[in-house]
Design a protein around this motif. Structure first.
Motif, PDB file in Angstrom:
ATOM      1  N   LYS A   7      49.740  39.381  41.756  1.00 44.17           N
ATOM      2  CA  LYS A   7      49.658  38.015  41.237  1.00 44.17           C
ATOM      3  C   LYS A   7      48.203  37.655  40.968  1.00 44.17           C
ATOM      4  CE  LYS A   7      48.989  33.433  41.732  1.00 44.17           C
ATOM      5  NZ  LYS A   7      47.888  32.669  42.355  1.00 44.17           N
ATOM      6  N   GLY A 151      49.973  25.271  42.667  1.00 44.18           N
ATOM      7  CA  GLY A 151      49.745  26.518  43.410  1.00 44.18           C
ATOM      8  C   GLY A 151      51.003  27.357  43.534  1.00 44.18           C
ATOM      9  N   ASP A 154      51.936  31.534  43.576  1.00 42.68           N
ATOM     10  CA  ASP A 154      51.944  32.397  44.763  1.00 42.68           C
ATOM     11  C   ASP A 154      53.379  32.591  45.229  1.00 42.68           C
ATOM     12  OD1 ASP A 154      49.185  32.452  44.803  1.00 42.68           O
ATOM     13  OD2 ASP A 154      49.011  30.818  46.255  1.00 42.68           O
TER      14      ASP A 154
HETATM   15 MG    MG Z   1      46.329  29.270  43.771  1.00 41.25          MG
END
Ligand code: MG
Ligand code: ASP
Length: 408
Positions: A7, A151, A154
């Motif tokens: 990632k 975010g 992830d």
């Molecule tokens: Mg991040």
């Protein structure tokens, strides 16, 4: 031959040059004989830009449409990275969340993944292609595009790794891994080789900058090994994994802190069954997350009850609490919104005595007053005045021997 999910965050794919570098690293992983699935974020700053566009039209944009807008950032990067890979002679195929599909609930802007269909990606891998998957996005039962919260890539990556039973999920970011504490406070903070899922969750305030907490929860649930490492060098980073894979014997793994807390005390609360529920129900109804709760033992039929909330909720929480305090006949409510929480975390705490004493002695020796204490099996947290945060972190980090040896 392994199956590796990689990632890359926004800073790692922030420019065309950086996308080329990422393609180079993916190609190298492929050359080593691995199957590779890449999950990417939007280019750095892009998600903010997209949300900003929507905000120019509405103060409170419709969240279904907001997700339609915000999810496009990742669509751009999967296409660009696939082009870059093909250009280097590596067949690659991009996948949006709805092409896979990544099925989520319908909580727009903060959706949770329910299921990921592995077959689509697997058939690409079988053809010898590199699969490039858009992070952050999914689709709900009705076909609406959803996003997983800021975010969220992830979590996409770890979930994809779980769905494919990948050998490891590598999270490439702009830091080298997870440290024993904030290197901005302790210059001798060390990178941890390994850390357990449990510790990583407890170290949220340290780890959250590195890895979305929900991704850690996902990893723990499905046993996905997560390797957090830098996209700017080849150093090994920190492996977040099952406790059984950790050999370390250090009692404490890290010192975390959280500055943005506020503390509210209700003085002389009548000590009766049902009172605590009366106090906390209106707070949860108002969507206020309560963190630490401390209640004194009652001697005279009254107790003092203290709890903490995030600082941004302080005013709302004070108002709510003052109303309840009157209803239940408590004396008064006092508050302080300049509170920090300092925590030490370590698996070995379970089998060691004297850890708490060492924390209290260390803080006491520096004249840092402890305003409240909570513990879990693997964590001890102290509430302190915010101005002492750096001092407390430094002395605890030292007391538990977490710093780098002087001449290493
Ligand atoms: Mg991040
Ligand atoms: N692009 C999304 C964000 O900025 C998701 C991510 O980067 O993980 O929050």
């Amino acid at each position: 031959m392994a199956l590796i999910v990689q990632k890359y965050g926004g800073t790692s794919v922030g420019t065309i040059e950086k996308i080329k570098k990422v393609a180079g690293r993916v190609a190298r992983t492929r050359d080593m004989g691995n199957d590779v699935v890449v999950v990417v974020s939007a280019m750095a700053g892009e998600t903010n830009r997209l949300l900003g566009l929507a905000n120019q039209l509405s103060e409170l944009p419709n969240e279904r449409e907001l997700d339609v807008v915000a999810s496009t950032g990742e669509q751009v990067t999967i296409g660009l990275l696939s082009i870059a890979l093909s250009e280097m002679g590596y067949p690659a195929r991009s996948f949006t969340g709805f092409q896979i599909p990544v099925l989520t609930d319908s909580a727009h802007v903060k959706a949770r993944i329910r299921n990921i269909e592995g077959a689509t990606i697997q058939s690409a891998l079988k053809k010898g292609e590199i699969a490039v998957v858009a992070g952050f996005q999914g689709i709900d039962e009705t076909g609406a595009i959803t996003t997983l919260g800021r975010g969220g890539s992830d979590t996409s990556a770890v979930a994809v790794a779980a769905a494919l039973s990948a050998d490891v999920c590598e999270i490439y970011t702009d830091v080298d891994g997870v440290y024993t504490t904030d290197p901005g406070i302790c210059s001798d903070a060390q990178k941890l080789e390994r850390i357990s899922f449990e510790e990583m969750l407890e170290l949220a305030s340290l780890g959250a900058k590195v890895l979305q907490i929900r991704a850690v929860e996902f990893g723990m649930k499905y046993g996905v090994r997560i390797h957090v490492r830098s996209s700017f060098n080849d150093n090994t980073g920190t492996l977040v994994t099952k406790e059984e894979e950790i050999m370390e014997t250090a009692v404490v793994s890290g010192v975390a802190y959280n500055k943005g807390e506020a503390k509210i005390t209700i003085v002389k609360v009548p000590d009766r069954p049902g009172i605590a529920a009366k106090i906390f129900k209106p707070l949860s109804d108002a969507n206020i997350v309560v963190d630490v709760i401390v209640q004194n033992v009652s001697v005279t039929g009254h107790t003092d009850l203290t709890f903490t909330v995030g600082r941004s909720d302080y005013k709302k929480a004070m108002m709510t609490t003052e109303t309840v305090a009157k209803e239940i006949g408590a004396d008064k409510v006092v508050g302080n919104d300049k509170i920090a929480k300092v925590s030490i975390v370590g698996l070995a705490m379970r089998s060691h005595s004297g850890v708490a004493t060492k924390v209290f002695e260390t803080l006491g020796a520096e004249g840092v007053n402890i305003l409240g204490i909570t513990t879990s099996e693997i964590k001890i947290s102290c509430l302190i005045e915010e101005k002492y945060t750096e001092l407390a972190v430094r002395v605890l980090h030292k007391a538990f021997g977490l710093g780098k040896p002087a001449n290493a």
